[in-house]
Design a protein around this motif. Structure first.
Motif, PDB file in Angstrom:
ATOM      1  N   ASN A 470       0.815  -1.208   0.000  1.00 24.80           N
ATOM      2  CA  ASN A 470       0.000   0.000   0.000  1.00 24.80           C
ATOM      3  C   ASN A 470       0.850   1.259   0.000  1.00 24.80           C
ATOM      4  O   ASN A 470       0.508   2.258  -0.633  1.00 24.80           O
ATOM      5  CB  ASN A 470      -0.952   0.005   1.198  1.00 24.80           C
TER       6      ASN A 470
ATOM      7  N   GLN B  12      -6.915  -8.011   1.907  1.00 24.73           N
ATOM      8  CA  GLN B  12      -6.242  -6.740   1.621  1.00 24.73           C
ATOM      9  C   GLN B  12      -5.005  -6.922   0.738  1.00 24.73           C
ATOM     10  O   GLN B  12      -4.701  -6.074  -0.100  1.00 24.73           O
ATOM     11  CB  GLN B  12      -5.874  -6.046   2.928  1.00 24.73           C
ATOM     12  N   ARG B  14      -4.718  -9.354  -1.466  1.00 23.55           N
ATOM     13  CA  ARG B  14      -5.259  -9.626  -2.813  1.00 23.55           C
ATOM     14  C   ARG B  14      -5.516  -8.303  -3.536  1.00 23.55           C
ATOM     15  O   ARG B  14      -5.185  -8.126  -4.709  1.00 23.55           O
ATOM     16  CB  ARG B  14      -6.572 -10.420  -2.726  1.00 23.55           C
ATOM     17  N   GLU B  15      -6.117  -7.359  -2.755  1.00 27.33           N
ATOM     18  CA  GLU B  15      -6.469  -6.064  -3.354  1.00 27.33           C
ATOM     19  C   GLU B  15      -5.214  -5.309  -3.799  1.00 27.33           C
ATOM     20  O   GLU B  15      -5.187  -4.707  -4.882  1.00 27.33           O
ATOM     21  CB  GLU B  15      -7.275  -5.223  -2.353  1.00 27.33           C
ATOM     22  N   LYS B  18      -3.791  -6.962  -6.910  1.00 27.21           N
ATOM     23  CA  LYS B  18      -4.650  -6.672  -8.065  1.00 27.21           C
ATOM     24  C   LYS B  18      -4.317  -5.289  -8.629  1.00 27.21           C
ATOM     25  O   LYS B  18      -4.097  -5.131  -9.835  1.00 27.21           O
ATOM     26  CB  LYS B  18      -6.115  -6.725  -7.617  1.00 27.21           C
ATOM     27  N   GLU B  19      -4.244  -4.304  -7.710  1.00 20.81           N
ATOM     28  CA  GLU B  19      -4.003  -2.941  -8.175  1.00 20.81           C
ATOM     29  C   GLU B  19      -2.628  -2.806  -8.837  1.00 20.81           C
ATOM     30  O   GLU B  19      -2.487  -2.191  -9.900  1.00 20.81           O
ATOM     31  CB  GLU B  19      -4.135  -1.970  -6.990  1.00 20.81           C
TER      32      GLU B  19
END
Lengths: 817, 122
Positions: A470, B12, B14-15, B18-19
């Protein structure tokens, strides 16, 4: 005085019968109660007619009564015409001037009868007229003189009889009294002999010269002779001279003193040779005129009593000398009555000092009320003895732990008897044992931590991967603020998850704390399974089931201990399955009656949470089934386990007032079933309520050597409305407070810092201002136990990193303390 | 553009994957465990499979074995945070079973993309 009792009525009747046959005159004597003592020559007209018809008979009775009444008033002869037309005459009989009966004659006429009157009477009452008139004709007609002289004669005669009778009776009574007196005397004499012979004491009477006058049976046995052979002789005829002299000496002593003299003496009974100790009392005995008769002796056999007394006195000597502590105290005032040597030695008081004290005075940890409450079961008879522990305080002020064994002895006043055991050594041993046990359990836990570390690493790395991913995405898309925010939020979530994970493992590895809280069992189970999932091989399938009733079930538990139990059972299960199979965990609630609970557990009937941990493994051999909960029992090799696992499991379950059951089929699998009492509705706390953001405006000093963290702390607290000063130097912080001690309402400090650590800073700050609230933030909670921190003046300890919500709450908590 | 199947039980992660992959221009299909992944794999063609190893139900090693049994040429990247768990090193095992590449969590997205591109062009 009754006439019939003093006169021979039969004699008098015979006399009257003769008189009647001579003169044709009727006679009767009637006593004062109206009883006809006898009657002679009654006329047919009366017996067959007048007294046979109800109406005329009633007249007869009226006439009798009326005549009697007149006689009572008259001294002399009373003449009366009866209601059926005949003449009756009565005269009182007096004996020694006392009126005792009446003499009657009558059923005659003084003038020839009026025939018409009687004919009329026959008709009126339906009498057979001829027979009636014939009876009438038989009734004599007498002259007044004849009647008077006859009456005088009988009156005298009757009196004479009476007086003779009375004299005879008096003579008889006198004889009777004499006989009774003599019988009474004999009986009294017999009773007296019986009494003297029944008494188990020796009784004897000697004259002033020592000659026996009498003695009882027991005394006969002493001399081996009958009373008849003893009387008239002296002691010198039966026993040896020396003893006889001794007896004589005491006899003379009693006579000389004029009062009883007592002594103890051993004697040998001549009849069977047994020896006895006598308590002998000798009393000078005087006749009613005061002259000395001799000496009365009573000897009581006190052999047995003496023996018992000696035993009792030996026993009390032993009790007194015992080094065990024995106390007796008044059950009402609680004042000591007696305290033995052992107790006095340990306490350091003398008996006199102790008698001024109560049992409460030496028990510093007990009030009088508590003591009374404790001993209530003794006072109301529910228990015969009670045991409790407390402390005793010595005269020098030092204390020692004691176990009190107390009972009550009835009496006036009732007494408490206490046997006290000094349990100092026992307490120390117990403490050592507990420490050892704690050490072992901690060692075991660290083993488990090792097992968990793999799972931890997996989870942690997953979170780090999320954070890293992230962050990189956020960096790449730094031109789009909303995307950046989204990625940072995801980072934050993953970060908190990591923090919680660390917290969990720290809580788990921390030394035991026994605090129990209402918890939702499901949360702990799910959390534990999550932790385990990463640890156990993926070839083991987790089968988790929960019934609807168990979903919100709460129990009073220590979450970390419950987790320890589950991890234990699950890792055992995986081990038993050799890494392949199904691990079943299910939650259920059910009602248990006392009969459903194994006997060795004290758990009460009620609603329980049931947690089943099942495996499809090798099972437990029946001979091992009983031993699996024993400490150090293990089937693993020494480097694999300590054998403390299941012992710990059972101990924890029991600490939670629950119990554990195990069923196993070799080569099929094992089920461990745990039961915990469910919390009742009123005990249930709402779990997981909303955490509001709390604000304030106080002044706060924030200390952290990491510039970024110091800045973040400042920002967060300012957001909440506080006036914040942040510094990266603990020494600078100390200076600020020294210069203006009241410039800040609260200090929040990191622990690990160069210069002063958080704790060192806190110690210095408290010296400047004792009431300054301080929050210590630390990354590793087990280094600083909360209790230790509080001793340094720290109000709260919290784990980094803190969220805004947590920070806001802990700050408010400090201000509200 | 390649078709990539991503199997991981962490939503999370996986997300994120994916992005990152979509940003590199790939078509990404997600599955949360081995069973679902296997189903998708048999239904659709994929150029690349990225799979986690420690997962509930069907774990990664089994999943890899079954995929390669069907299509031995499949390019697989194994990812895991487990590292050394117990006696077995899962990532090494995955490579032995036929995964072309393995990445230990946490890994940089650059490394992932670099690996993906390398495998796809080989």
């Amino acid at each position: 005085m009754k006439f019939s009792e003093i006169v021979n009525i039969d004699d008098l009747e015979r006399l009257c019968e003769d008189f009647t046959s001579m003169t044709g005159m009727v006679t009767a004597i009637i006593d004062l109660d109206g009883n006809i003592l006898f009657a002679t020559g009654w006329q047919d007209i009366c017996t067959r007619f007048h007294r046979a018809n109800p109406i005329t008979a009633a007249r007869c009775r009226e006439s009798d009564t009326e005549l009697s009444g007149k006689v009572k008033k008259n001294e002399g002869v009373t003449v009366y015409k009866c209601k059926n037309g005949l003449i009756d005459v009565a005269v009182p009989i007096k004996v020694r001037g006392i009126h005792v009966a009446n003499f009657f004659t009558g059923q005659f006429f003084l003038d020839p009868p009026d025939q018409d009157y009687f004919i009329q009477q026959a008709e009126d009452f339906g009498f057979d007229k001829d027979a009636y008139l014939k009876a009438l004709s038989k009734v004599p007609v007498l002259s007044q003189e004849a009647v008077d002289s006859a009456m005088a004669f009988f009156s005298h005669l009757a009196r004479l009889f009476g007086e003779m009778g009375l004299a005879r009776k008096e003579l008889e009574d006198a004889n009777m009294d004499a006989r009774l007196e003599s019988t009474r005397f004999e009986e009294s004499e017999k009773r007296f002999r019986l009494l003297v012979n029944t008494i188990p004491d020796l009784i004897w009477l000697k004259n002033a010269d020592g000659v026996y006058l009498t003695c009882n049976h027991v005394f006969e046995r002493f001399f081996g002779a009958k009373e008849a052979d003893i009387v008239g002789k002296t002691d010198y005829d039966f026993i040896d001279r020396e003893l006889a002299d001794f007896f004589r000496e005491h006899d003379c002593k009693a006579m000389a003193a004029g009062k009883p003299s007592s002594n103890e003496e051993w004697i040998t009974f001549a009849d069977d040779g047994h020896r006895a100790l006598l308590y002998t009392t000798k009393m000078p005995m005087h006749a009613t005129d005061g002259t000395l008769i001799g000496v009365l002796g009573i000897g009581r056999d006190i052999t047995e009593r003496k023996k018992a007394e000696e035993q009792v006195s030996r026993f009390s000597r032993v009790v007194e000398q015992s080094l065990n502590e024995i106390y007796m105290f008044d059950a009402e005032t609680l004042k000591f009555v007696d305290v033995n040597l052992g107790a006095r030695n340990n306490l350091g008081y003398s008996l006199e000092e102790l008698k001024q004290l109560t049992a409460i005075d030496i028990k510093p940890r007990m009030t009088r009320e508590e003591f009374i409450r404790t001993v209530a079961p003794l006072l109301d008879g529910r228990k015969e003895n009670i045991v409790f522990t407390t402390e005793h305080q010595r005269k020098d002020g030092s204390c020692y732990p004691v176990e009190v064994h107390l009972q009550i002895v009835p009496g006036h006043p009732p007494l408490f008897v206490a046997i006290i055991l000094d349990i100092t050594q026992r307490k120390e041993d117990e403490k050592k044992r507990l420490e050892l046990e704690k050490e072992l359990r901690q060692k075991y836990k660290m083993e488990a931590v090792g097992v968990l570390a793999g799972g931890m690493a997996h989870n942690f790395n997953n979170n780090l991967a999320i954070i890293l991913g992230n962050l990189e995405l956020a960096q790449m898309k730094s031109n789009d603020p909303s995307t950046v925010k989204k990625h940072l939020d995801l980072c934050k979530t993953a970060l908190f998850r990591s923090r919680d994970l660390v917290k969990q493992i720290l809580i788990y590895s921390r030394q035991e704390e026994n605090e129990k809280k209402p918890i939702k069992a499901q949360d702990v189970v799910v959390e534990t399974l999550g932790l385990l999932r990463s640890t156990i091989p993926t070839t083991v399938v987790q089968d988790y089931r929960i019934t609807p009733t168990a979903q919100n079930a709460q129990i009073l538990a220590n979450a970390s201990q419950l987790q320890e139990v589950l991890i234990n059972l699950c890792t055992n299960a995986v081990h038993a399955m050799g890494g392949k199979g199904t691990l079943g965990i299910s939650l259920n609630t059910l009602w248990l009656d006392r009969v459903d609970i194994p006997l060795q557990y004290q758990s009460l009937s009620g609603e329980y949470l049931q947690i089943r941990v099942e495996d499809t493994g090798s099972g437990i051999l029946p001979e091992n089934l009983e031993k699996i909960f024993d400490p150090f029992f293990t089937t693993k090799s020494t480097d694999e386990g300590t054998g403390m696992g299941l012992a710990t499991v059972r101990s924890i379950v029991e600490q939670h007032e629950g119990f554990i059951d195990v069923q196993s089929v070799p080569s099929q699998g094992t089920v461990f079933v745990l039961y915990f009492p469910l919390l009742k509705e009123e005990q249930v706390e709402s779990v997981g309520k909303e955490n509001p953001l709390l604000t304030g405006s106080e002044r706060i000093l924030f200390v952290d050597d990491e510039e970024m963290l110091a800045e973040m702390g400042e920002n967060m607290l300012s957001e909440l409305g506080y006036r914040v000063t942040a510094t990266t130097s603990s020494l600078a912080a100390l200076e600020m407070v020294r210069e203006a001690p009241h410039a800040f309402n609260l200090v929040i400090t990191d622990q690990t810092m160069p210069g002063l650590t958080g704790i060192e800073l806190a110690r210095q700050l408290i010296k400047i201002r004792a009431d300054l609230p301080i929050i210590l933030c630390t990354g590793y909670s087990s280094i600083i136990a909360t209790e230790d921190a509080k001793l340094c003046g720290i109000s709260e300890v919290c784990m980094k990193p803190l969220s805004m919500i947590e920070l806001s709450q802990i700050v408010r908590k400090c201000f509200n303390m | 553009m390649a078709r990539v199947l991503v199997v991981d039980d962490e939503l999370q992660l996986r997300e994120v994957l994916k992005e990152v992959l979509e940003d590199s221009g790939h078509k990404v299909i997600l599955a949360e465990d081995g069973n679902k992944g296997l189903k998708l794999f048999t239904e659709q063609p994929f150029d690349l499979v990225i799979t986690d190893l420690i997962m509930p139900d069907k774990e990664g090693l089994e999943f890899i074995t079954e995929i390669l049994k069907n299509r031995p040429e499949t390019k697989i990247i194994a990812i895991s945070g487990g590292g050394m768990v117990g006696p077995a090193d899962y990532l090494k095992t995955a490579e032995m079973l036929g995964a072309r590449m393995s990445l230990e969590k946490p890994f940089s997205t650059h490394d992932l993309i670099a690996g993906v591109e390398r495998l796809l062009s080989s």
